[in-house]
Design an enzyme around this catalytic site. Sequence first.
Site, short mmCIF file in Angstrom:
data_model
loop_
_atom_site.label_atom_id
_atom_site.label_comp_id
_atom_site.label_asym_id
_atom_site.label_seq_id
_atom_site.Cartn_x
_atom_site.Cartn_y
_atom_site.Cartn_z
N ALA A 67 2.26 0.83 -9.48
CA ALA A 67 1.07 0.77 -9.61
C ALA A 67 0.21 0.53 -7.80
CB ALA A 67 0.40 -0.48 -9.62
N LYS A 68 -0.45 1.11 -7.90
CA LYS A 68 -1.19 1.16 -5.89
C LYS A 68 -3.30 1.15 -6.16
CE LYS A 68 0.61 1.71 -2.03
NZ LYS A 68 2.07 1.79 -1.56
#
Length: 427
Positions: A116-117
């Site tokens: 994720a980011k």
Amino acid sequence: MNSPQLPSYISRENVGPWHIYLQQVEKVAPLLDKALWPWVETLRRPKRALIVDVPIRLDNGEIAHYEGYRIHHNTSRGPGKGGVRYHQDVTLSEVMALAGWMTIKNAVVNVPFGGAKGGIRVDPRQLSLAELERLTRRYTSEIDMMIGPDKDIPAPDMNTNAQVMAWMMDTYSMNQGRTATGVVTGKPLSLGGSLGRPDATGRGVFVTAREAAKKLDLTILGARVAVQGFGNVGEASARMFAQAGAKIVAVQDVSATLYNPNGIDLVALKQYFAEHRTLLGAPDCELISAHDFWCVPCEFLVPAALEAQINQYNAACINARVIVEGANGPTTPEAEVILAERNVLVVPDVLANAGGVTVSYFEWVQDFSSFFWSEEEINQRLERIMAEAFQAIWQLAEERKLSLRTAAFVIGCSRVLEARSIRGLYP
Ligand code: GLU
């Protein structure tokens, strides 16, 4: 920090980090086990992407709006995991690519996370501390439905730090009505942070460089090192190289490029930077052009800043034996071809900078068990994981005649897609 050779009409945006990530996946797809082919498309799409408006009241009473993102690229192997970046050039393409690289990276070091980011398109230098806190709290509330200790765990990235993580943890906890330390990593020690986390990415960069050195019969003692970026990753990795007897011959950041063939005194440089918030004017260094940084003769070149810094415009002048990617995505595919022809070994980001998320994993485990480890134990475990991941990638690269990046992607993508295929589809 765009390379000066890059024509002004080619922004980082249309070089397109997501496009670079996709090219890397395309390259590796045919090398994967045939049984996994039906699932490769999983890697070409983020699982879910959220764009949020982040309005805050500025100190002068005006209201300003910022664009924020949180992407879950993949959660097949566990909850989403990856940092939050504050930068004026953050785009959806960039955050998607960074989330994709987190998926691969977490699988490469075999921590039980997906990828994720997050990010906000903001120049944090323009905000006061109080504005930064309001921005962080509002962003956290806006992405609340995406995050959680067993859902998606943010961490620091460029221009975010332990204080930002403390605000995120507090905002999430207040919204939940309970203290949830495990919702972010990279926190201050007083909030369930982990010893060794601030230096972890730099330590991992150094450990993979040391492993590469063994393979190439290089020694760290006396080796020349050039580092781009003097933030969390660049400074810590430079310090570890210097402690092991290497000479830091060049340091570049947005403000200046410093050169000293006899070795830059890092302690003095860190002190100068802390006082002046710029490298410009640092003592005992020659000021060289931003372009000349890439041509500095050295054994190790550590890009530890933004994406696409090593590109078709500067790859041919690189005079290093090994590039150790402290940053995410610093080398474009075009540059990689040129570097391979010139026999420059590239230790890829998904391996080289995985030390940060590895100690984030340790932090998350410690928070869950409410039992905290010694720094020695953390560093030992980190070094073992990094060295073993390096060995596995090196071996596969040798066996199948692949670059280290492609070998790392084969290992990472296989782990993700095995989990994906065995889970199957529901509903
Ligand atoms: N931002 C770091 C990275 O790019 C660390 C992420 C984390 O610890 O979750 O790997």
